[in-house]
Every structure is written in structure tokens, then in C-alpha cells.
Design an enzyme around this catalytic site. Structure first.
Site, mmCIF file in Angstrom:
data_model
loop_
_atom_site.group_PDB
_atom_site.id
_atom_site.type_symbol
_atom_site.label_atom_id
_atom_site.label_comp_id
_atom_site.label_asym_id
_atom_site.label_seq_id
_atom_site.Cartn_x
_atom_site.Cartn_y
_atom_site.Cartn_z
ATOM 1 C CB SER A 161 42.465 49.403 46.052
ATOM 2 O OG SER A 161 43.389 50.363 46.539
ATOM 3 C CE LYS B 89 46.581 48.091 47.914
ATOM 4 N NZ LYS B 89 45.378 48.163 47.026
#
Length: 241
Positions: free
Chosen positions: A100, A151
Site C-alpha cells: 500500500s 500510511k
């Protein structure tokens, strides 16, 4: 005449007796200064302490393991305390569990993922900034496979974040995001989100393959473990973030 001869002969006898008494007194004085119960070896003056027996040539001193063992255990305990303290309060390392964050961070199930060094201390003295890559505890609506996620911070408290025309907007201003995976062709559209106080809007750099705040919502400030500062493994990916 005989009486005079006896008087003349008594002089040498008295002198000899005086010398004998002086010699005896000298000998007794020497023995009194010696250690009680010790016998001076031959050739040593009275009162001289006996010499310690010498170790034969080539003989080795028997090592004492107790002090060395104590020092070794103390050293190992000190190292362990330092490592635990650093890992708990200062730095830690995390493997990237998925793709990701490609291409910034490499991770997949059947390859060698990046090992990221995380600074746990900086946010105790400073605030979270936009574009920081953070590790945080899994939000309630995120998939349960991993306890922590990684993230990039996009939206700060009080801001409005939205996505359209392949870009991310803060209010009406489009963000310049050179870190986004070019293979995705930008960012897909998503509705505007107002970031509440004490929370952050986070997204993966691989915008076409990332479960982030677009799915599980904003993350709380208290859930942030720390800021990712470097890739430490593998060596070919070694770099600062």
C-alpha cells in the site's frame, strides 16, 4: 704473696663473666623482637619475618571466575535494559506488511519487505506534520490482519480533504504529491471529509491499492506509535524518509 696473686688472677675471670652476661643479654633482646612462636631461619637476623614461599617457575595463577561472571552479567543486564528502554520509548522497527506504500516502501507477502525505523520520541515534543509517514494502531474499521498500519498523513485537524480530477485537495488547494505511485494515474475521487480535532486523515502512496482513511476513516492522535524516519533493510533500499 699468695693473697696478692689471687687478687691479680681474679681480674680476667671477672672480665670474662661480664662479656658472657652481655652476650646473653644481647641474644635475649634479639629473640624478644622476633614474632611469637617463629624460629628465624638460618642466616637471618633475629626478628626478621619469614619469607613467603615462592610459586614455582611456570606455575599459573588460578583464575577467579566469580568477579568475571558478575561483570558479564551486569553488562548483559545493562544492555537489555537499554534495548528495552529504546524500543519502548525511543525507536522501534516494523516490516511493511503490504504494497500500500509503493513505491516509497516495498512490501508484499512473497518477497523481502522493507524494515522501517520508527521514531517514537519526536511527537512527544512536536506535532504531526503533513506528509509524515506514520505507524499507528489499527483503527476499529480496518481489517484485523495487522496490529499496526503505516500510511502518510494527508489531512490535519480542522481541514477538509477531498479527491477529484485525479488529485487530493485540502479545501480548494490541490496537493503536490510526487510520492504517489505513478502506475495508479493519480487518486480516485472521494467525498469531502472534515478532519475532527485530535485526528488525522491518512492515505497510502499506492492510491489504487490502499485501505486507508477513505475506508476506515480518520485516525486518532493517541493511536500514532511514531514517525517513520528510515529504511534499514534490505541494504539496497537503505535511505532516509
Amino acid at each position: 704473696m699468695a693473697k696478692g696473686e689471687r687478687s691479680a688472677g681474679a681480674g680476667p675471670d671477672l672480665d670474662l663473666q661480664a662479656r658472657i652476661r652481655a652476650r646473653v643479654a644481647e641474644r635475649r633482646s634479639g629473640l624478644a623482637t622476633a614474632a611469637p612462636g617463629s624460629t628465624p631461619p638460618d642466616g637471618q637476623p633475629p626478628g626478621t619475618p619469614p619469607e613467603r614461599p615462592r610459586r614455582p617457575a611456570g606455575a599459573r595463577r588460578r583464575p577467579s571466575w566469580t568477579p568475571r561472571l558478575a561483570r558479564a552479567l551486569t553488562f548483559l543486564l545493562t544492555v537489555a535494559v537499554i534495548v528495552v528502554t529504546l524500543r519502548s520509548f525511543v525507536v522501534a522497527s516494523y516490516y511493511i506488511p503490504s504494497g500500500s506504500m509503493e513505491p516509497t516502501l516495498h512490501g508484499c507477502q512473497h518477497c523481502e519487505p522493507d524494515l522501517v525505523v520508527v521514531d517514537k520520541l519526536s511527537y512527544r515534543f512536536g506535532s504531526v506534520a503533513r506528509s509524515d509517514v506514520v505507524v499507528f494502531d489499527r483503527p476499529p474499521l480496518a481489517p484485523p490482519e495487522d496490529k499496526q498500519l503505516i500510511k502518510r498523513v494527508i489531512g490535519l485537524p480542522g481541514e477538509t480533504v477531498s479527491g477529484h480530477d485525479g488529485k487530493v485537495f485540502i479545501g480548494v488547494r490541490a496537493l503536490d504529491e510526487p510520492y504517489v505511485n505513478p502506475a495508479c494515474g493519480g487518486t480516485g475521487d472521494f467525498a469531502a471529509v472534515v478532519v475532527p480535532a485530535g485526528t488525522y486523515f491518512v492515505m497510502g502512496d499506492n492510491r489504487c491499492d490502499s485501505l486507508d482513511s477513505r475506508v476506515f476513516g480518520v485516525i486518532s492522535d493517541s493511536s500514532i506509535v511514531g514517525r517513520s524516519v528510515a529504511v534499514s533493510w534490505p541494504f539496497k533500499h537503505l535511505r532516509w524518509l
